[in-house]
Write a protein that holds these residues in place. Structure first.
Motif, mmCIF file in Angstrom:
data_model
loop_
_atom_site.group_PDB
_atom_site.id
_atom_site.type_symbol
_atom_site.label_atom_id
_atom_site.label_comp_id
_atom_site.label_asym_id
_atom_site.label_seq_id
_atom_site.Cartn_x
_atom_site.Cartn_y
_atom_site.Cartn_z
ATOM 1 N N UNK A 257 -7.743 5.557 -3.116
ATOM 2 C CA UNK A 257 -8.710 4.544 -3.068
ATOM 3 C C UNK A 257 -8.182 3.164 -2.593
ATOM 4 N N UNK A 258 -8.849 2.456 -2.063
ATOM 5 C CA UNK A 258 -8.513 0.925 -1.503
ATOM 6 C C UNK A 258 -9.350 0.423 -2.929
ATOM 7 N N UNK B 167 -2.106 4.009 4.471
ATOM 8 C CA UNK B 167 -1.797 2.830 4.776
ATOM 9 C C UNK B 167 -2.854 1.765 4.354
ATOM 10 N N UNK B 168 -4.075 2.158 3.903
ATOM 11 C CA UNK B 168 -5.129 1.222 3.235
ATOM 12 C C UNK B 168 -5.174 1.464 1.535
ATOM 13 N N UNK C 99 0.785 -1.278 -0.032
ATOM 14 C CA UNK C 99 -0.010 -0.090 0.163
ATOM 15 C C UNK C 99 0.761 1.215 -0.094
ATOM 16 N N UNK C 100 0.370 2.373 -0.351
ATOM 17 C CA UNK C 100 1.179 3.557 -0.300
ATOM 18 C C UNK C 100 1.859 3.916 1.112
ATOM 19 N N UNK C 101 1.376 3.666 2.086
ATOM 20 C CA UNK C 101 1.872 3.839 3.405
ATOM 21 C C UNK C 101 3.184 3.226 3.578
ATOM 22 N N UNK C 102 3.476 2.290 2.659
ATOM 23 C CA UNK C 102 5.032 1.654 2.640
ATOM 24 C C UNK C 102 6.072 2.280 1.570
#
Length: 191
Positions: free
Chosen positions: A176-177, A150-151, A120-123
Protein backbone atom coordinates in the motif's frame (compact mmCIF):
# COMPACT_ATOMS: atom_id res chain seq x y z
CA UNK A 1 13.10 -27.47 8.69
CA UNK A 2 11.07 -24.41 7.71
CA UNK A 3 9.21 -24.27 4.42
CA UNK A 4 10.47 -21.34 2.32
CA UNK A 5 7.45 -19.67 0.77
CA UNK A 6 7.27 -17.53 -2.33
CA UNK A 7 4.67 -14.78 -2.77
CA UNK A 8 1.27 -16.48 -2.85
CA UNK A 9 2.61 -19.67 -1.24
CA UNK A 10 0.55 -21.34 1.47
CA UNK A 11 1.13 -23.83 4.25
CA UNK A 12 -1.37 -25.82 6.33
CA UNK A 13 -0.14 -25.25 9.88
CA UNK A 14 -2.07 -28.22 11.29
CA UNK A 15 -0.39 -30.53 8.78
CA UNK A 16 3.10 -29.15 9.41
CA UNK A 17 2.77 -28.83 13.20
CA UNK A 18 -0.22 -30.93 14.38
CA UNK A 19 -0.04 -29.82 18.03
CA UNK A 20 0.44 -26.13 17.24
CA UNK A 21 -1.48 -23.78 19.51
CA UNK A 22 0.96 -20.89 20.11
CA UNK A 23 2.53 -19.12 17.15
CA UNK A 24 5.66 -16.94 17.13
CA UNK A 25 5.66 -14.50 14.20
CA UNK A 26 9.14 -13.04 13.82
CA UNK A 27 9.65 -10.12 11.45
CA UNK A 28 13.04 -8.76 10.52
CA UNK A 29 14.99 -6.41 8.29
CA UNK A 30 18.55 -5.07 8.00
CA UNK A 31 19.98 -1.77 9.16
CA UNK A 32 20.10 1.01 6.59
CA UNK A 33 23.32 0.79 4.55
CA UNK A 34 23.09 4.22 2.90
CA UNK A 35 23.13 7.69 4.42
CA UNK A 36 19.93 8.84 6.04
CA UNK A 37 17.60 8.00 8.87
CA UNK A 38 17.36 4.37 10.01
CA UNK A 39 14.27 2.45 8.96
CA UNK A 40 11.71 2.16 11.74
CA UNK A 41 9.42 -0.66 10.69
CA UNK A 42 6.37 -1.43 12.78
CA UNK A 43 4.77 -4.88 12.78
CA UNK A 44 1.07 -5.29 13.41
CA UNK A 45 -1.81 -7.74 13.18
CA UNK A 46 -5.30 -6.83 12.03
CA UNK A 47 -8.05 -9.33 12.83
CA UNK A 48 -10.76 -9.69 10.17
CA UNK A 49 -14.22 -11.24 10.11
CA UNK A 50 -15.57 -13.56 7.37
CA UNK A 51 -16.30 -10.47 5.19
CA UNK A 52 -12.64 -9.36 5.28
CA UNK A 53 -13.51 -6.37 7.46
CA UNK A 54 -11.70 -5.34 10.66
CA UNK A 55 -13.45 -6.56 13.81
CA UNK A 56 -12.72 -3.18 15.46
CA UNK A 57 -9.91 -1.42 17.28
CA UNK A 58 -9.65 -4.29 19.79
CA UNK A 59 -8.50 -6.52 16.94
CA UNK A 60 -5.66 -4.25 15.79
CA UNK A 61 -2.40 -5.06 17.60
CA UNK A 62 0.76 -2.96 17.25
CA UNK A 63 3.46 -1.46 19.49
CA UNK A 64 1.05 1.08 21.02
CA UNK A 65 -1.78 -1.46 21.54
CA UNK A 66 0.22 -4.53 22.50
CA UNK A 67 -2.65 -6.94 23.26
CA UNK A 68 -5.79 -7.83 21.37
CA UNK A 69 -9.06 -7.37 23.23
CA UNK A 70 -9.63 -11.15 23.24
CA UNK A 71 -6.11 -11.84 24.54
CA UNK A 72 -5.06 -14.03 21.60
CA UNK A 73 -2.48 -11.69 20.00
CA UNK A 74 0.45 -9.91 21.64
CA UNK A 75 3.08 -7.50 20.31
CA UNK A 76 6.38 -7.99 22.16
CA UNK A 77 8.00 -4.58 21.58
CA UNK A 78 9.08 -1.93 19.10
CA UNK A 79 12.48 -2.09 17.36
CA UNK A 80 13.27 1.26 15.78
CA UNK A 81 16.37 0.41 13.73
CA UNK A 82 16.54 -3.25 12.67
CA UNK A 83 19.78 -3.61 14.62
CA UNK A 84 20.82 -7.11 15.65
CA UNK A 85 20.45 -10.56 14.17
CA UNK A 86 17.21 -12.49 13.84
CA UNK A 87 13.75 -11.17 14.58
CA UNK A 88 13.42 -7.41 14.98
CA UNK A 89 9.79 -7.45 16.09
CA UNK A 90 7.72 -10.36 17.37
CA UNK A 91 3.99 -11.01 17.54
CA UNK A 92 2.55 -14.04 19.27
CA UNK A 93 -0.79 -15.69 18.56
CA UNK A 94 -2.62 -18.14 20.82
CA UNK A 95 -4.86 -19.98 18.38
CA UNK A 96 -7.33 -21.39 20.98
CA UNK A 97 -8.14 -17.86 22.18
CA UNK A 98 -9.11 -16.50 18.76
CA UNK A 99 -12.88 -15.88 18.71
CA UNK A 100 -14.93 -17.93 16.23
CA UNK A 101 -16.03 -14.79 14.34
CA UNK A 102 -12.39 -14.02 13.41
CA UNK A 103 -11.49 -15.75 10.16
CA UNK A 104 -8.21 -14.06 9.24
CA UNK A 105 -5.26 -12.27 10.84
CA UNK A 106 -3.27 -9.99 8.54
CA UNK A 107 0.41 -9.66 9.44
CA UNK A 108 1.48 -6.22 8.25
CA UNK A 109 4.53 -4.00 8.48
CA UNK A 110 4.53 -0.23 8.05
CA UNK A 111 7.46 2.18 7.74
CA UNK A 112 7.05 4.74 10.52
CA UNK A 113 6.98 8.32 9.20
CA UNK A 114 7.84 7.04 5.70
CA UNK A 115 6.65 10.10 3.81
CA UNK A 116 8.59 12.59 5.96
CA UNK A 117 11.70 10.39 5.79
CA UNK A 118 11.26 9.74 2.04
CA UNK A 119 11.44 5.97 2.58
CA UNK A 120 9.75 2.96 0.97
CA UNK A 121 10.05 -0.82 1.05
CA UNK A 122 12.21 -0.80 -2.09
CA UNK A 123 15.02 0.64 0.06
CA UNK A 124 14.89 -2.10 2.72
CA UNK A 125 17.13 -5.15 2.59
CA UNK A 126 16.42 -8.69 3.77
CA UNK A 127 12.91 -8.18 5.12
CA UNK A 128 11.21 -11.42 6.20
CA UNK A 129 8.46 -13.00 8.26
CA UNK A 130 8.86 -16.38 9.88
CA UNK A 131 6.24 -18.56 11.49
CA UNK A 132 7.39 -20.74 14.38
CA UNK A 133 5.89 -22.95 17.06
CA UNK A 134 6.27 -20.78 20.17
CA UNK A 135 6.21 -23.80 22.49
CA UNK A 136 8.96 -25.79 20.72
CA UNK A 137 10.89 -22.98 18.98
CA UNK A 138 10.68 -24.95 15.74
CA UNK A 139 10.36 -22.92 12.52
CA UNK A 140 7.41 -23.86 10.31
CA UNK A 141 7.54 -21.40 7.39
CA UNK A 142 9.47 -18.35 6.20
CA UNK A 143 8.77 -15.72 3.57
CA UNK A 144 11.55 -13.42 2.37
CA UNK A 145 10.45 -10.28 0.54
CA UNK A 146 12.31 -10.20 -2.73
CA UNK A 147 10.25 -7.87 -4.92
CA UNK A 148 11.01 -4.18 -5.46
CA UNK A 149 8.37 -2.27 -3.52
CA UNK A 150 9.50 1.23 -4.49
CA UNK A 151 6.12 2.93 -3.92
CA UNK A 152 4.88 0.98 -0.92
CA UNK A 153 5.18 2.20 2.67
CA UNK A 154 2.99 -0.53 4.18
CA UNK A 155 2.94 -4.24 3.32
CA UNK A 156 0.90 -7.25 4.26
CA UNK A 157 3.67 -9.81 4.75
CA UNK A 158 1.28 -12.68 5.28
CA UNK A 159 -2.00 -13.87 6.70
CA UNK A 160 -3.13 -16.52 9.12
CA UNK A 161 -6.51 -17.81 8.05
CA UNK A 162 -8.85 -20.64 8.89
CA UNK A 163 -10.00 -23.05 6.19
CA UNK A 164 -11.81 -26.35 6.73
CA UNK A 165 -11.22 -26.06 10.47
CA UNK A 166 -7.43 -25.72 10.15
CA UNK A 167 -5.24 -22.64 10.49
CA UNK A 168 -3.02 -21.87 7.51
CA UNK A 169 -0.44 -19.25 6.61
CA UNK A 170 -0.16 -17.52 3.24
CA UNK A 171 2.76 -15.37 2.05
CA UNK A 172 1.17 -12.20 0.65
CA UNK A 173 3.51 -9.31 -0.20
CA UNK A 174 0.56 -6.96 -0.88
CA UNK A 175 1.65 -3.33 -0.68
CA UNK A 176 0.00 0.00 0.00
CA UNK A 177 1.14 3.54 -0.73
CA UNK A 178 -0.10 5.84 2.02
CA UNK A 179 1.19 3.81 4.94
CA UNK A 180 -0.84 2.64 7.89
CA UNK A 181 -3.87 4.84 7.11
CA UNK A 182 -4.31 3.33 3.63
CA UNK A 183 -3.90 -0.20 5.00
CA UNK A 184 -6.47 0.26 7.79
CA UNK A 185 -8.97 2.10 5.57
CA UNK A 186 -8.91 -0.79 3.10
CA UNK A 187 -10.29 -3.07 5.81
CA UNK A 188 -12.83 -0.65 7.27
CA UNK A 189 -10.88 0.73 10.23
CA UNK A 190 -10.06 4.43 10.44
CA UNK A 191 -6.69 5.51 11.78
Amino acid sequence: MAINLQKGGRVNLKKEAPDLSNIHLGLGWDLRKTDGTDFDLDASILMLDQNDKAIGEGGFVFYNNANSECGSVKHLGDNRTGEGEGDDEVLTVELPKIPDFVSKLLVAVTIHDAEARNQNFGMIDNAFVRVANKDTGEDIARYDLTEDYSAETSLIFGELYKKDGAWRFAAKGDGFAGGLVAFLNTYGLSA
